[in-house]
Design a protein around this motif. Structure first.
Motif, mmCIF file in Angstrom:
data_model
loop_
_atom_site.group_PDB
_atom_site.id
_atom_site.type_symbol
_atom_site.label_atom_id
_atom_site.label_comp_id
_atom_site.label_asym_id
_atom_site.label_seq_id
_atom_site.Cartn_x
_atom_site.Cartn_y
_atom_site.Cartn_z
ATOM 1 N N SER A 671 -4.383 12.532 2.396
ATOM 2 C CA SER A 671 -3.267 11.616 2.589
ATOM 3 C C SER A 671 -3.813 10.264 3.011
ATOM 4 O O SER A 671 -4.967 10.136 3.422
ATOM 5 N N THR A 672 -2.939 9.244 2.907
ATOM 6 C CA THR A 672 -3.370 7.881 3.200
ATOM 7 C C THR A 672 -3.295 7.595 4.696
ATOM 8 O O THR A 672 -2.500 8.190 5.427
ATOM 9 N N LYS A 673 -4.132 6.663 5.136
ATOM 10 C CA LYS A 673 -4.027 6.164 6.504
ATOM 11 C C LYS A 673 -3.282 4.835 6.487
ATOM 12 O O LYS A 673 -3.181 4.173 5.445
ATOM 13 N N ALA A 674 -2.748 4.450 7.627
ATOM 14 C CA ALA A 674 -1.970 3.208 7.709
ATOM 15 C C ALA A 674 -2.877 1.997 7.540
ATOM 16 O O ALA A 674 -4.018 1.991 7.981
ATOM 17 N N ASN A 675 -2.348 0.979 6.889
ATOM 18 C CA ASN A 675 -3.043 -0.287 6.748
ATOM 19 C C ASN A 675 -2.013 -1.387 6.943
ATOM 20 O O ASN A 675 -1.323 -1.802 6.004
ATOM 21 N N ASN A 676 -1.889 -1.829 8.172
ATOM 22 C CA ASN A 676 -0.833 -2.790 8.493
ATOM 23 C C ASN A 676 -1.029 -4.128 7.787
ATOM 24 O O ASN A 676 -0.062 -4.815 7.457
ATOM 25 N N ALA A 677 -2.280 -4.505 7.555
ATOM 26 C CA ALA A 677 -2.535 -5.785 6.907
ATOM 27 C C ALA A 677 -1.977 -5.817 5.483
ATOM 28 O O ALA A 677 -1.423 -6.822 5.031
ATOM 29 N N LEU A 678 -2.120 -4.728 4.772
ATOM 30 C CA LEU A 678 -1.624 -4.660 3.403
ATOM 31 C C LEU A 678 -0.230 -4.059 3.327
ATOM 32 O O LEU A 678 0.366 -4.008 2.257
ATOM 33 N N GLY A 679 0.296 -3.597 4.450
ATOM 34 C CA GLY A 679 1.621 -2.989 4.466
ATOM 35 C C GLY A 679 1.645 -1.571 3.931
ATOM 36 O O GLY A 679 2.684 -1.072 3.501
ATOM 37 N N PHE A 680 0.503 -0.890 3.914
ATOM 38 C CA PHE A 680 0.459 0.464 3.386
ATOM 39 C C PHE A 680 0.958 1.454 4.425
ATOM 40 O O PHE A 680 0.649 1.361 5.614
ATOM 41 N N GLY A 681 1.718 2.437 3.951
ATOM 42 C CA GLY A 681 2.211 3.468 4.840
ATOM 43 C C GLY A 681 1.162 4.526 5.118
ATOM 44 O O GLY A 681 0.089 4.548 4.527
ATOM 45 N N GLN A 682 1.491 5.433 6.006
ATOM 46 C CA GLN A 682 0.582 6.511 6.388
ATOM 47 C C GLN A 682 1.108 7.838 5.847
ATOM 48 O O GLN A 682 2.309 8.071 5.767
ATOM 49 N N GLY A 683 0.181 8.721 5.432
ATOM 50 C CA GLY A 683 0.564 10.061 5.010
ATOM 51 C C GLY A 683 1.061 10.152 3.586
ATOM 52 O O GLY A 683 1.788 11.085 3.236
ATOM 53 N N LEU A 684 0.685 9.200 2.721
ATOM 54 C CA LEU A 684 1.111 9.230 1.327
ATOM 55 C C LEU A 684 0.087 9.971 0.468
ATOM 56 O O LEU A 684 -1.097 10.016 0.792
ATOM 57 N N PRO A 685 0.524 10.570 -0.667
ATOM 58 C CA PRO A 685 -0.346 11.477 -1.422
ATOM 59 C C PRO A 685 -1.041 10.830 -2.614
ATOM 60 O O PRO A 685 -0.676 9.741 -3.063
ATOM 61 N N TRP A 686 -2.034 11.538 -3.141
ATOM 62 C CA TRP A 686 -2.629 11.222 -4.441
ATOM 63 C C TRP A 686 -2.170 12.210 -5.517
ATOM 64 O O TRP A 686 -2.548 12.073 -6.667
ATOM 65 N N ALA A 687 -1.377 13.189 -5.124
ATOM 66 C CA ALA A 687 -0.863 14.165 -6.093
ATOM 67 C C ALA A 687 0.514 14.636 -5.631
ATOM 68 O O ALA A 687 0.749 14.835 -4.439
ATOM 69 N N ILE A 688 1.415 14.788 -6.583
ATOM 70 C CA ILE A 688 2.774 15.273 -6.316
ATOM 71 C C ILE A 688 3.085 16.362 -7.339
ATOM 72 O O ILE A 688 2.729 16.228 -8.510
ATOM 73 N N GLN A 689 3.744 17.417 -6.894
ATOM 74 C CA GLN A 689 4.181 18.421 -7.860
ATOM 75 C C GLN A 689 5.657 18.756 -7.661
ATOM 76 O O GLN A 689 6.197 18.641 -6.562
ATOM 77 N N THR A 690 6.289 19.139 -8.759
ATOM 78 C CA THR A 690 7.697 19.505 -8.739
ATOM 79 C C THR A 690 7.855 20.864 -9.421
ATOM 80 O O THR A 690 7.072 21.198 -10.329
ATOM 81 N N PRO A 691 8.862 21.644 -9.028
ATOM 82 C CA PRO A 691 9.036 22.970 -9.624
ATOM 83 C C PRO A 691 9.758 22.935 -10.960
ATOM 84 O O PRO A 691 10.258 23.960 -11.421
ATOM 85 N N THR A 692 9.778 21.771 -11.584
ATOM 86 C CA THR A 692 10.392 21.627 -12.899
ATOM 87 C C THR A 692 9.705 20.484 -13.626
ATOM 88 O O THR A 692 8.982 19.686 -13.026
ATOM 89 N N GLN A 693 9.920 20.391 -14.921
ATOM 90 C CA GLN A 693 9.218 19.404 -15.744
ATOM 91 C C GLN A 693 10.011 18.103 -15.785
ATOM 92 O O GLN A 693 10.725 17.805 -16.749
ATOM 93 N N ILE A 694 9.837 17.283 -14.743
ATOM 94 C CA ILE A 694 10.577 16.032 -14.671
ATOM 95 C C ILE A 694 10.015 15.045 -15.699
ATOM 96 O O ILE A 694 8.881 15.170 -16.160
ATOM 97 N N GLU A 695 10.843 14.048 -16.074
ATOM 98 C CA GLU A 695 10.346 12.980 -16.928
ATOM 99 C C GLU A 695 9.392 12.100 -16.130
ATOM 100 O O GLU A 695 9.585 11.872 -14.926
ATOM 101 N N LEU A 696 8.366 11.598 -16.791
ATOM 102 C CA LEU A 696 7.353 10.808 -16.105
ATOM 103 C C LEU A 696 7.766 9.345 -16.009
ATOM 104 O O LEU A 696 8.387 8.805 -16.935
#
Length: 742
Positions: A671-696
């Motif tokens: 997960s991501t760490k916070a970066n206040n200078a760039l306004g980045f949030g904390q705890g964001l992913p590099w991968a997401i999964q869903t239990p269905t085939q959503i449109e991309l």
């Protein structure tokens, strides 16, 4: 991975490039009133970005008398089935597990299901059940515990005997019953053993393929198209469509003649519940001119609430209504009859115009004059003799098992006896009953148990070959014939563009377990859906908690020259799609507009498909198993990207942890760490999964802009209203799924 800014981290032994999509480092895509930048979201602490939940399903089922229903088969669905006169329709339900209960009548298994599933529906076709039970989720658990009640249901609403006379049958007398069709007088219980019911399932069954059934017995097909037990002897010709092998030998053609005075007991064993058939008996004592007919079980199906009326073991002692005695004199002629679909559970009445079928041929002349030889079958309950297994006993001998078939063919040839003449769903299990004659000795019972004079009924088979057959369980993830979609950003440990299309793979898997929930096989199906990366990345899966595998079984590869799965040096880890840009001969697949002038490859869902099984020696327990998809970047196995919350493998290079925007510690999560200078949030992913085939999302469109509810879900833990964050999309910001090839 798109437009890149290169910088270098001073680390011994390696240098890596970080490609940050320009919207994250300048003002091109600053927030507007109606949008939120993905990397500026302030999400809930420890939010896992998973729409899939790990839950546990626990089932306990006991027969009447507290007897564990060993071997009972269940199927677990989400999505409530519809019910019609023809039975349950699960076509719009999702199947999550098929399983058998153990010797204690229990089953327990982890499942992976969509987080919004709060109800499972358990269906069992096992003898004595044949209905659906609703199981409500509690926390992480779905728990179902049931015992068939000993006491007959309340007789509230019982109509007096005088109101139950049936017009049109001058000799017909009746018991009293309530509006659901449950007899209100004379009903008592017999405790039926589970092994007996398991054998009924095999006896009264029709195989519809493929080559295994719910009891996990293996069959082949003979010239008649029926299923025969492979390697089953004796007899070698035993079909799963069991009664067909006996031909006419099991077909009842006459009533039973009592060789001496005796009581007669009728026990309800099972029905398919689809139709409300009525059951009665007829008798004629010596000196009587006409038969007396008595309705015994008015309703062998459901009541108006889709609840079973009769339960396995419900019994009645048949009576001579002229004097109320339960003893019939020697020479009495007695037999069963059925009124097809005759009971109306809304008012408790019988429709006398329905087809009546009697045990004796002469009386079977109502309706279309169908020949009884196709409608009732019977077998003698087995004797205690060598070569016959009676490990279950219903502690009574002198019994005859009777099966009724409500389907018929008007073109059935009279007198036909060949196996091939029995067609369609002739399982003869629409209603299953047991007649018992307690006072007869073995010789007397043999003289009674005849299909017609001089022709004895066959003995109900109990071959030792059935003993010890292992019954396997199957769990389907996310559901049978459904797919989980996993979407990756490949720029870890730096940020990407949050469209999550650098690598997209659909997958499902089935886990096969045997005794004590030990895993025997994991069957997996993977489809390469989309690629949008200059890096030549690879996709793999880790079967966590598993030992070294025994073997691999390849089921499908498309195209045929795609590489076989590669077993890695650590147990349970396999590379499925190695170097995907090489596979597709391009740097993008189904992601148009990756570059202004670029040409993107296109493919249907099944065009890049790998399906294989991993076979184990059954030493790992299902509760220890988990499934973990991952990618690694541009041939660098150490640059392994996992779902948030997943521990890295031992092949991941720990020198990446904590670098760039990564907040991974050794053995923790991605997960991501916070970066206040760039306004980045904390705890964001590099991968997401869903239990269905959503449109991309379209190329370079952040996933939260394509699916606006994701922001509320990630920042509050829920969305307002029903459904999931991926149910509502901005259609202009997504690419329609290609689907299967037409």
């Amino acid at each position: 991975m798109k437009h890149c800014l290169r910088f270098f981290l001073v680390f011994p032994l390696f240098v890596f490039s970080s490609c940050l999509f320009e919207e994250n480092t300048n003002d091109i895509n600053k927030l507007t009133a109606s949008s939120v930048d993905f990397y500026a979201m302030k999400i809930l602490p420890h939010f896992d970005f998973s729409s899939i939940d790990d839950v546990n399903l626990s089932v306990q089922f006991k027969l009447m008398g507290g007897i564990p229903y060993k071997g009972a088969n269940f199927v677990a669905y989400s999505g409530k089935p519809t019910k019609s006169e023809g039975g349950y329709d699960f076509s719009k339900s999702a199947k999550h597990a098929t399983f058998h209960l153990d010797k204690d009548g229990n089953f327990s298994s982890p499942l992976k299901i969509a987080k919004n599933i709060n109800t499972l529906y358990l269906y069992s076709a096992s003898s004595g059940i044949n209905q659906v039970y609703e199981v409500i989720r509690s926390g992480k658990n779905f728990t179902f515990s049931y015992e068939i009640p000993k006491d007959p249901k309340s007789s509230a609403g019982t109509n007096p005997l005088s109101l139950r006379t049936i017009p049109g049958y001058s000799t017909l007398s009746t018991n009293a019953w309530n509006d659901s069709g449950l007899p209100s007088v004379g009903l008592y219980n017999k405790f039926i053993q589970s092994d007996f019911l398991n054998r009924l399932d095999i006896l009264f069954a029709v195989s519809t393929g493929p080559t295994t059934n719910l009891n996990n017995l293996t069959f082949d097909s003979n010239a008649n198209g029926r299923q025969r037990l492979v390697g089953f002897t004796p007899p070698s010709t035993l079909f799963y469509e069991f009664f067909a092998t006996f031909g006419q030998n099991v077909v009842l053609e006459q009533n039973f003649i009592l060789p001496k005075s005796t009581s007669v007991e009728l026990t309800f064993l099972d029905s398919d519940r689809r139709y409300n058939h009525s059951v009665g008996y007829k008798y004629k004592k010596p000196g009587d001119v006409n038969f007396t007919e008595v309705i015994t079980f008015p309703n062998t199906g459901f009541n108006d609430n889709s609840e079973a009326v009769l339960l396995t073991g419900h019994s009645i002692s048949l009576k001579d209504v002229s004097n109320g005695s339960s003893i019939f004199p020697s020479g009495t002629e007695i037999g069963l009859f059925f009124l097809e679909r005759a009971f109306d559970s809304s008012n408790g009445n019988l429709d006398v115009n329905k087809l009546k079928l009697s045990q004796d041929v002469e009386a079977d002349q109502k309706g279309d004059n169908q020949n009884i030889t196709r409608r009732l079958v019977a077998l003698k309950y087995p004797s205690f003799s060598s070569g016959v297994s009676v490990d279950h006993p219903i502690s009574l001998t002198n019994s005859i098992i009777v099966g009724f078939e409500q389907n018929y063919r008007s073109d059935y040839p009279a007198g036909a006896s060949a196996t091939g003449d029995f067609v369609l769903n002739t399982d003869y299990g629409d209603v299953k009953l047991m007649l018992t004659f307690p006072s007869l000795n073995p010789s007397e019972f043999s003289s009674l148990a005849e299909k017609k004079s001089g022709t004895p009924l066959p003995i109900m088979p109990y071959y030792n070959n059935f003993l010890g057959i292992e019954m396997f369980n199957y769990t389907y993830h996310p559901a049978e014939n459904a797919y989980t979609r996993v979407m990756f950003e490949d720029n870890w440990p730096s940020l990407g563009d949050a469209d999550f299309n650098d690598m997209v793979v659909d997958y499902n898997y089935v886990v096969k377990t045997g005794t004590r929930s030990l895993i025997g096989e994991v069957e997996m199906d993977f489809k390469l859906i989309a690629v949008s990366a200059a890096f030549n990345n690879s996709f793999g899966v880790r079967l966590l908690g598993m030992p070294a595998h025994h073997s691999l079984k390849m089921t499908n590869r498309s195209p045929a020259d795609i590489a076989l799965p590669i077993a890695e040096s650590i147990p349970g880890s396999f590379i499925v799609f190695k170097d995907v840009n090489t596979i597709i001969n391009n740097d993008c697949l189904n992601t148009p507009d990756r570059t202004k002038n670029g040409v993107c490859a296109e493919a249907f869902d099944d065009d890049y498909n790998v399906k294989f099984s991993v076979v184990y020696d059954r030493t790992a327990v299902l509760s220890d198993f988990s499934f973990s998809p991952f990618i690694y970047v541009n041939g660098n196995r150490g640059r392994e990207i996992n779902l948030i919350g997943t521990s890295p493998s031992t092949l991941a290079d720990s020198r990446y942890f904590g670098q760039g925007s990564d907040d991974t510690g050794v053995g923790t999560s991605y997960s991501t760490k916070a970066n206040n200078a760039l306004g980045f949030g904390q705890g964001l992913p590099w991968a997401i999964q869903t239990p269905t085939q959503i449109e991309l999302p379209k190329d370079r469109v952040q996933i939260n802009l394509a699916y606006p509810d994701l922001v509320q879900w990630a920042t509050t833990g829920a969305i307002s209203g029903p459904g999931n964050w991926y149910d509502t999309k901005a259609a202009e910001k997504t690419n329609r799924n290609k689907g299967k090839r037409p």
